[in-house]
Design an enzyme around this catalytic site. Sequence first.
Site, PDB file in Angstrom:
ATOM      1  N   VAL A 155      11.538   3.467  34.751  1.00  0.00           N
ATOM      2  CA  VAL A 155      12.975   3.543  35.034  1.00  0.00           C
ATOM      3  C   VAL A 155      13.602   2.240  34.540  1.00  0.00           C
ATOM      4  O   VAL A 155      13.106   1.156  34.847  1.00  0.00           O
ATOM      5  CB  VAL A 155      13.222   3.660  36.558  1.00  0.00           C
ATOM      6  CG1 VAL A 155      14.702   3.854  36.842  1.00  0.00           C
ATOM      7  CG2 VAL A 155      12.419   4.798  37.165  1.00  0.00           C
TER       8      VAL A 155
ATOM      9  N   VAL B  44       9.183  -0.664  36.020  1.00  0.00           N
ATOM     10  CA  VAL B  44      10.570  -0.981  35.680  1.00  0.00           C
ATOM     11  C   VAL B  44      10.668  -1.410  34.216  1.00  0.00           C
ATOM     12  O   VAL B  44       9.929  -2.286  33.759  1.00  0.00           O
ATOM     13  CB  VAL B  44      11.140  -2.082  36.598  1.00  0.00           C
ATOM     14  CG1 VAL B  44      12.604  -2.306  36.284  1.00  0.00           C
ATOM     15  CG2 VAL B  44      10.975  -1.692  38.059  1.00  0.00           C
ATOM     16  N   LYS B  45      11.589  -0.746  33.513  1.00  0.00           N
ATOM     17  CA  LYS B  45      11.827  -1.103  32.105  1.00  0.00           C
ATOM     18  C   LYS B  45      12.794  -2.270  32.055  1.00  0.00           C
ATOM     19  O   LYS B  45      13.930  -2.162  32.535  1.00  0.00           O
ATOM     20  CB  LYS B  45      12.477   0.068  31.376  1.00  0.00           C
ATOM     21  CG  LYS B  45      11.527   0.937  30.617  1.00  0.00           C
ATOM     22  CD  LYS B  45      12.382   1.947  29.871  1.00  0.00           C
ATOM     23  CE  LYS B  45      11.590   2.834  28.999  1.00  0.00           C
ATOM     24  NZ  LYS B  45      12.456   3.868  28.397  1.00  0.00           N
ATOM     25  N   ILE B  46      12.332  -3.363  31.450  1.00  0.00           N
ATOM     26  CA  ILE B  46      13.165  -4.563  31.278  1.00  0.00           C
ATOM     27  C   ILE B  46      13.270  -4.818  29.777  1.00  0.00           C
ATOM     28  O   ILE B  46      12.239  -4.818  29.081  1.00  0.00           O
ATOM     29  CB  ILE B  46      12.498  -5.796  31.954  1.00  0.00           C
ATOM     30  CG1 ILE B  46      12.271  -5.562  33.462  1.00  0.00           C
ATOM     31  CG2 ILE B  46      13.286  -7.075  31.699  1.00  0.00           C
ATOM     32  CD1 ILE B  46      13.520  -5.574  34.322  1.00  0.00           C
TER      33      ILE B  46
ATOM     34  N   THR C 257      11.901   7.238  31.199  1.00  0.00           N
ATOM     35  CA  THR C 257      13.318   7.617  31.173  1.00  0.00           C
ATOM     36  C   THR C 257      14.090   6.393  30.695  1.00  0.00           C
ATOM     37  O   THR C 257      13.538   5.295  30.589  1.00  0.00           O
ATOM     38  CB  THR C 257      13.839   7.986  32.587  1.00  0.00           C
ATOM     39  OG1 THR C 257      13.792   6.814  33.411  1.00  0.00           O
ATOM     40  CG2 THR C 257      13.033   9.094  33.226  1.00  0.00           C
TER      41      THR C 257
END
Length: 193
Positions: free
Chosen positions: A58, A84-86, A27
């Site tokens: 996310v 976690v998208k960084i 997402t």
Amino acid sequence: MEIFIDTAKIDEIRRWLPSGVLDGVTTNPSIMYKDGVADAEAEIKKIAALIGQRPLSVEVTTNDLKEMTAQAQAFAKWAPNIVVKIPVINEDGVPCLDVIAALEAKGIKVNATAALSFNQVVLTAKAGATYTSIFAGRVADEGNDPAVVIERSVDWLTRWKYKTKIIVGSIRSVIDVQSSALAGAHVITIPPQ
Ligand code: E4P
């Protein structure tokens, strides 16, 4: 090769789960907005529970590196399968490699996004990212061939035995799926439509 679905629409995820082709979900804030998600935490928790062991990416919503770390730590507590998208670099042009390295050192899985070049893949792999997302559509928008970036990246990761897996995102047409698969993508994340 794995296939992720690039959506926050729970009905679409439910529709594809029994097919046996779905290995995870990605997402981002604009997908959540477009898909009408009002309560991000509640929706992400629902999706995470629905997909079981499969990973769910996310994305953080800040450009501040300290806040990014704090958000990532909070997201990771929502469910065990959260990744976690960084961003590789934030919107101010500041590299986020320190955040990626610190989170992975704490055992939080990172999907480094949105890589547009081979060099960015190298840096994120060295920082310890579990996944690096190459955005095929945007690479093409810059006049470069995404298949070349994907193939070189996967070859390099294999040669030096990095754990990082390449997710190809920003898929805009069916032919992008085919060319990403043939270029050696570990994962392709595909919008349901
Ligand atoms: C993938 O992880 C992203 O959510 C997505 O593919 C972004 O693509 P865009 O270029 O359409 O924003």
